[in-house]
Design an enzyme around this catalytic site. Structure first.
Site, PDB file in Angstrom:
ATOM      1  N   ASP A  61      38.700  85.318   4.248  1.00 13.95           N
ATOM      2  CA  ASP A  61      39.374  84.288   3.093  1.00 13.95           C
ATOM      3  C   ASP A  61      38.343  83.847   2.377  1.00 13.95           C
ATOM      4  OD1 ASP A  61      37.921  82.479   4.683  1.00 13.95           O
ATOM      5  OD2 ASP A  61      39.650  81.974   5.834  1.00 13.95           O
ATOM      6  N   GLU A  75      40.343  90.957   9.491  1.00 11.37           N
ATOM      7  CA  GLU A  75      40.566  89.384  10.022  1.00 11.37           C
ATOM      8  C   GLU A  75      41.954  89.030   9.070  1.00 11.37           C
ATOM      9  OE1 GLU A  75      38.634  85.404   9.685  1.00 11.37           O
ATOM     10  OE2 GLU A  75      37.865  86.224  11.302  1.00 11.37           O
ATOM     11  N   GLU A 108      40.728  78.773   0.857  1.00 10.25           N
ATOM     12  CA  GLU A 108      40.809  79.876   1.772  1.00 10.25           C
ATOM     13  C   GLU A 108      42.242  80.428   2.117  1.00 10.25           C
ATOM     14  OE1 GLU A 108      39.120  77.381   2.138  1.00 10.25           O
ATOM     15  OE2 GLU A 108      36.848  78.123   2.176  1.00 10.25           O
ATOM     16  N   HIS A 112      31.298  71.771   6.335  1.00  6.70           N
ATOM     17  CA  HIS A 112      30.949  72.314   4.742  1.00  6.70           C
ATOM     18  C   HIS A 112      32.323  72.536   4.085  1.00  6.70           C
ATOM     19  CE1 HIS A 112      32.381  75.962   6.790  1.00  6.70           C
ATOM     20  NE2 HIS A 112      32.726  76.493   5.700  1.00  6.70           N
ATOM     21  N   HIS A 151      24.555  72.943   6.572  1.00  6.73           N
ATOM     22  CA  HIS A 151      24.899  73.893   5.316  1.00  6.73           C
ATOM     23  C   HIS A 151      23.809  73.586   4.299  1.00  6.73           C
ATOM     24  CE1 HIS A 151      27.233  76.032   2.702  1.00  6.73           C
ATOM     25  NE2 HIS A 151      27.883  76.638   4.096  1.00  6.73           N
TER      26      HIS A 151
HETATM   27  C1  UD1 Z   1      32.105  79.694   1.374  1.00  9.63           C
HETATM   28  C2  UD1 Z   1      33.450  80.011   1.594  1.00  9.63           C
HETATM   29  C3  UD1 Z   1      34.239  79.374   3.123  1.00  9.63           C
HETATM   30  C4  UD1 Z   1      33.281  79.696   4.045  1.00  9.63           C
HETATM   31  C5  UD1 Z   1      31.861  79.356   3.737  1.00  9.63           C
HETATM   32  C6  UD1 Z   1      31.091  79.597   4.900  1.00  9.63           C
HETATM   33  C7  UD1 Z   1      34.591  80.248  -0.442  1.00  9.63           C
HETATM   34  C8  UD1 Z   1      35.524  79.554  -1.677  1.00  9.63           C
HETATM   35  N1  UD1 Z   1      34.121  79.342   0.498  1.00  9.63           N
HETATM   36  O1  UD1 Z   1      32.117  78.222   1.394  1.00  9.63           O
HETATM   37  O2  UD1 Z   1      35.512  80.024   3.004  1.00  9.63           O
HETATM   38  O3  UD1 Z   1      33.766  78.977   5.198  1.00  9.63           O
HETATM   39  O4  UD1 Z   1      31.504  79.874   2.783  1.00  9.63           O
HETATM   40  O5  UD1 Z   1      29.661  78.945   5.027  1.00  9.63           O
HETATM   41  O6  UD1 Z   1      34.496  81.540  -0.648  1.00  9.63           O
HETATM   42  N2  UD1 Z   1      24.207  77.497  -0.677  1.00  9.63           N
HETATM   43  C9  UD1 Z   1      22.905  77.600  -0.556  1.00  9.63           C
HETATM   44  N3  UD1 Z   1      22.401  78.818   0.114  1.00  9.63           N
HETATM   45  C10 UD1 Z   1      23.397  79.753   0.553  1.00  9.63           C
HETATM   46  C11 UD1 Z   1      24.572  79.306   0.714  1.00  9.63           C
HETATM   47  C12 UD1 Z   1      25.089  78.326  -0.038  1.00  9.63           C
HETATM   48  O7  UD1 Z   1      22.063  77.026  -1.196  1.00  9.63           O
HETATM   49  O8  UD1 Z   1      22.913  80.591   1.369  1.00  9.63           O
HETATM   50  C13 UD1 Z   1      24.625  76.337  -1.364  1.00  9.63           C
HETATM   51  C14 UD1 Z   1      24.736  76.688  -2.954  1.00  9.63           C
HETATM   52  O9  UD1 Z   1      24.338  75.524  -3.696  1.00  9.63           O
HETATM   53  C15 UD1 Z   1      26.308  77.025  -3.496  1.00  9.63           C
HETATM   54  C16 UD1 Z   1      26.991  76.038  -2.113  1.00  9.63           C
HETATM   55  O10 UD1 Z   1      25.942  75.995  -1.073  1.00  9.63           O
HETATM   56  O11 UD1 Z   1      26.675  76.886  -4.706  1.00  9.63           O
HETATM   57  C17 UD1 Z   1      28.438  76.507  -1.821  1.00  9.63           C
HETATM   58  O12 UD1 Z   1      28.376  77.705  -1.464  1.00  9.63           O
HETATM   59  P1  UD1 Z   1      29.935  78.635  -1.530  1.00  9.63           P
HETATM   60  O13 UD1 Z   1      29.976  79.911  -1.058  1.00  9.63           O
HETATM   61  O14 UD1 Z   1      30.441  78.064  -3.095  1.00  9.63           O
HETATM   62  O15 UD1 Z   1      30.643  77.415  -0.649  1.00  9.63           O
HETATM   63  P2  UD1 Z   1      30.727  77.261   0.932  1.00  9.63           P
HETATM   64  O16 UD1 Z   1      31.095  75.942   1.139  1.00  9.63           O
HETATM   65  O17 UD1 Z   1      29.576  77.679   1.246  1.00  9.63           O
HETATM   66  N1  UDP Z   2      26.373  79.688  12.209  1.00 10.13           N
HETATM   67  C1  UDP Z   2      25.042  80.187  12.373  1.00 10.13           C
HETATM   68  N2  UDP Z   2      24.053  79.312  12.169  1.00 10.13           N
HETATM   69  C2  UDP Z   2      24.495  77.882  11.763  1.00 10.13           C
HETATM   70  C3  UDP Z   2      25.764  77.600  11.851  1.00 10.13           C
HETATM   71  C4  UDP Z   2      26.840  78.584  12.156  1.00 10.13           C
HETATM   72  O1  UDP Z   2      24.900  81.298  12.185  1.00 10.13           O
HETATM   73  O2  UDP Z   2      23.562  77.026  11.746  1.00 10.13           O
HETATM   74  C5  UDP Z   2      27.406  80.614  12.573  1.00 10.13           C
HETATM   75  C6  UDP Z   2      28.372  80.327  13.469  1.00 10.13           C
HETATM   76  O3  UDP Z   2      28.133  81.157  14.888  1.00 10.13           O
HETATM   77  C7  UDP Z   2      29.663  81.099  13.114  1.00 10.13           C
HETATM   78  C8  UDP Z   2      29.718  81.162  11.678  1.00 10.13           C
HETATM   79  O4  UDP Z   2      28.133  80.905  11.429  1.00 10.13           O
HETATM   80  O5  UDP Z   2      29.519  82.551  13.335  1.00 10.13           O
HETATM   81  C9  UDP Z   2      30.558  80.131  10.871  1.00 10.13           C
HETATM   82  O6  UDP Z   2      29.997  79.958   9.663  1.00 10.13           O
HETATM   83  P1  UDP Z   2      30.721  79.016   8.720  1.00 10.13           P
HETATM   84  O7  UDP Z   2      30.876  77.633   9.416  1.00 10.13           O
HETATM   85  O8  UDP Z   2      29.746  78.743   7.527  1.00 10.13           O
HETATM   86  O9  UDP Z   2      32.081  79.401   8.143  1.00 10.13           O
HETATM   87  P2  UDP Z   2      33.514  79.549   8.480  1.00 10.13           P
HETATM   88  O10 UDP Z   2      33.364  80.242   9.797  1.00 10.13           O
HETATM   89  O11 UDP Z   2      34.009  78.192   8.449  1.00 10.13           O
HETATM   90  O12 UDP Z   2      33.986  80.461   7.378  1.00 10.13           O
END
Ligand code: UD1
Ligand code: UDP
Length: 380
Positions: free
Chosen positions: A102, A124, A138, A211, A244
């Site tokens: 999602d 999924e 999502e 997050h 995060h």
């Molecule tokens: C995204 C997904 C969410 C998922 C989550 C898992 C969307 C809209 N959201 O949300 O469904 O649950 O990922 O974690 O698709 N950032 C870094 N480095 C990284 C990752 C993130 O710096 O490796 C920072 C960046 O500033 C980025 C921000 O996190 O802009 C947000 O990342 P983004 O993918 O937009 O949203 P998530 O909250 O991570």
């Molecule tokens: N996870 C990880 N390292 C962390 C925190 C979570 O590898 O420090 C793993 C966790 O086991 C799960 C996945 O990341 O498999 C969940 O990711 P996240 O919570 O970012 O996204 P969501 O599942 O909410 O989309």
């Protein structure tokens, strides 16, 4: 005479940590089968958190859109993924594209495929809250991917029923289990060691993650204040929070838990960098309980028999609630404080949640999906 190419070209596209964790076992399975030409495209919606997973599973993408920027908006992700996917899809012309779950990567990729009339398989599929603002965005993303997809790989019967109720053709819906369990079966170690677990071993260790976009701002402050209060009141409890990389999440944590927790040390709360998934799974196994707004963690917890308080108003994972491992606590400060305290102080309530059960399959979801793509059915 020229040999006919019967190989099927599959392109898997993903961009975030959780998608990578759940797609890597499937990539491994598909790459083992000569019937498929398996190509991988990452959008780079995440960077460090994505690369951690790719390294662990030793996957080198064939394409990398590298779109991530700090504090990216949904517009940034959607438009950059679509712009990046167009030439790749036109060049590769895959027989099928597989997307996961999602995220905005999944949505924008599916839409790009639709514009080029390339079939999509949704891994999924069928998770629903039917509240388009929770989780946001999502719930919209997965419903939209569902409309576009030709094949729906549903993790459970509940998700299958959602898809049927929405009018998807039954013959294209397959209950496979969740590939999260495939991954989880490879990561748990008997004699796992980590300095943070050494630090927390004489306490009840609480694991924290947060997050969600809809929780940024007040709800996240509520969560953190409630957690801080409970920690202050329970001296036998230590907490580990692999935080995060989202700067907005980090600022909220800094505001509530203090600047010194980054790099420095709060007495009973350690804020640490995101863990590799192998580490995270073993931390979960060692934890007394987990507090989170994550989706994937709700799937992993029942398998490990570890109680989770889900700091969200809705969940698309009712199986874990039914199994008794998850409790939905919302994002109200007083409510989180109350339920968290109760779980620490009332052994009976806690014990009722500690039951390993596994509604998400037997760890063979990837093999089932590959079977279906290769033969049209699975005998497993
Ligand atoms: C995204 C997904 C969410 C998922 C989550 C898992 C969307 C809209 N959201 O949300 O469904 O649950 O990922 O974690 O698709 N950032 C870094 N480095 C990284 C990752 C993130 O710096 O490796 C920072 C960046 O500033 C980025 C921000 O996190 O802009 C947000 O990342 P983004 O993918 O937009 O949203 P998530 O909250 O991570
Ligand atoms: N996870 C990880 N390292 C962390 C925190 C979570 O590898 O420090 C793993 C966790 O086991 C799960 C996945 O990341 O498999 C969940 O990711 P996240 O919570 O970012 O996204 P969501 O599942 O909410 O989309």
């Amino acid at each position: 005479m020229e040999q006919m190419n019967l190989q099927k070209t599959i392109l898997l596209v993903f961009g975030t940590r959780p998608e990578a964790i759940k797609m890597c076992p499937l990539i491994r399975e598909l790459k083992d089968r000569p019937f498929f030409r398996t190509l991988v495209c990452v959008t780079g919606q995440h960077r460090a958190m994505l690369d951690q997973v790719l390294n662990l599973f030793q996957i080198t993408p064939d394409y990398d859109l590298d779109i991530m920027k700090d504090n990216q908006t949904l517009f940034d992700i959607t438009t950059n993924v679509m712009k990046g996917m167009k030439p790749i899809l036109e060049d590769v012309r895959p027989d099928i594209v597989l997307v996961h779950g999602d995220t905005s990567t999944a949505f924008a990729t599916a839409l790009s495929c639709f514009y080029l009339q390339i079939p999509v398989g949704h891994v999924e599929a069928g998770l629903r809250t039917y509240n388009k603002y929770s989780p946001y965005p999502e719930e919209f993303n997965r419903q939209a991917v569902g409309i576009i997809s030709s094949f729906h790989f549903a993790p459970t019967n509940i998700s299958r029923k959602h898809l049927i109720r929405e009018g998807k053709e039954e013959k294209y819906i397959f209950v496979t289990g969740n590939t999260a369990i495939d991954a989880l079966k490879t990561t748990i170690r008997e004699n796992y060691y980590h300095p943070e677990l050494e630090w927390s071993k004489d306490s009840r260790m609480i694991l924290i993650t947060a997050h969600r976009r809809e929780n940024l701002g007040k709800p996240m402050y509520n969560m953190f204040y409630a957690i801080r209060k409970v920690l202050e009141e329970h001296e036998d409890v230590k907490a580990i929070y692999p935080i995060h990389l989202n700067p907005t999440v980090r600022q909220a944590a800094k505001d509530v838990f203090g600047e010194s927790s980054f790099g420095g040390r709060e007495e009973r709360l350690h804020l640490i960098e995101p863990l590799d998934v192998l580490d995270f799974h073993n931390f979960m196994k060692a934890a007394y309980l987990t507090l989170t707004d994550s989706g994937g963690i709700q799937e992993e917890a029942p398998f490990l028999g570890k109680p989770v308080l889900v700091m969200r108003d809705t969940t698309e994972r009712p199986e874990g609630i039914e199994a008794g491992t998850l409790k939905l606590v919302g994002t109200d400060k007083e409510e989180i404080y109350k339920v968290f305290t109760e779980l620490l102080d009332n052994r009976e309530i806690y014990e009722r949640m500690v039951h390993a059960s596994n509604p998400y399959g037997d760890g063979q979801a990837s093999a089932r999906i590959a079977d279906i793509l290769e033969f049209g059915y699975t005998k497993r």
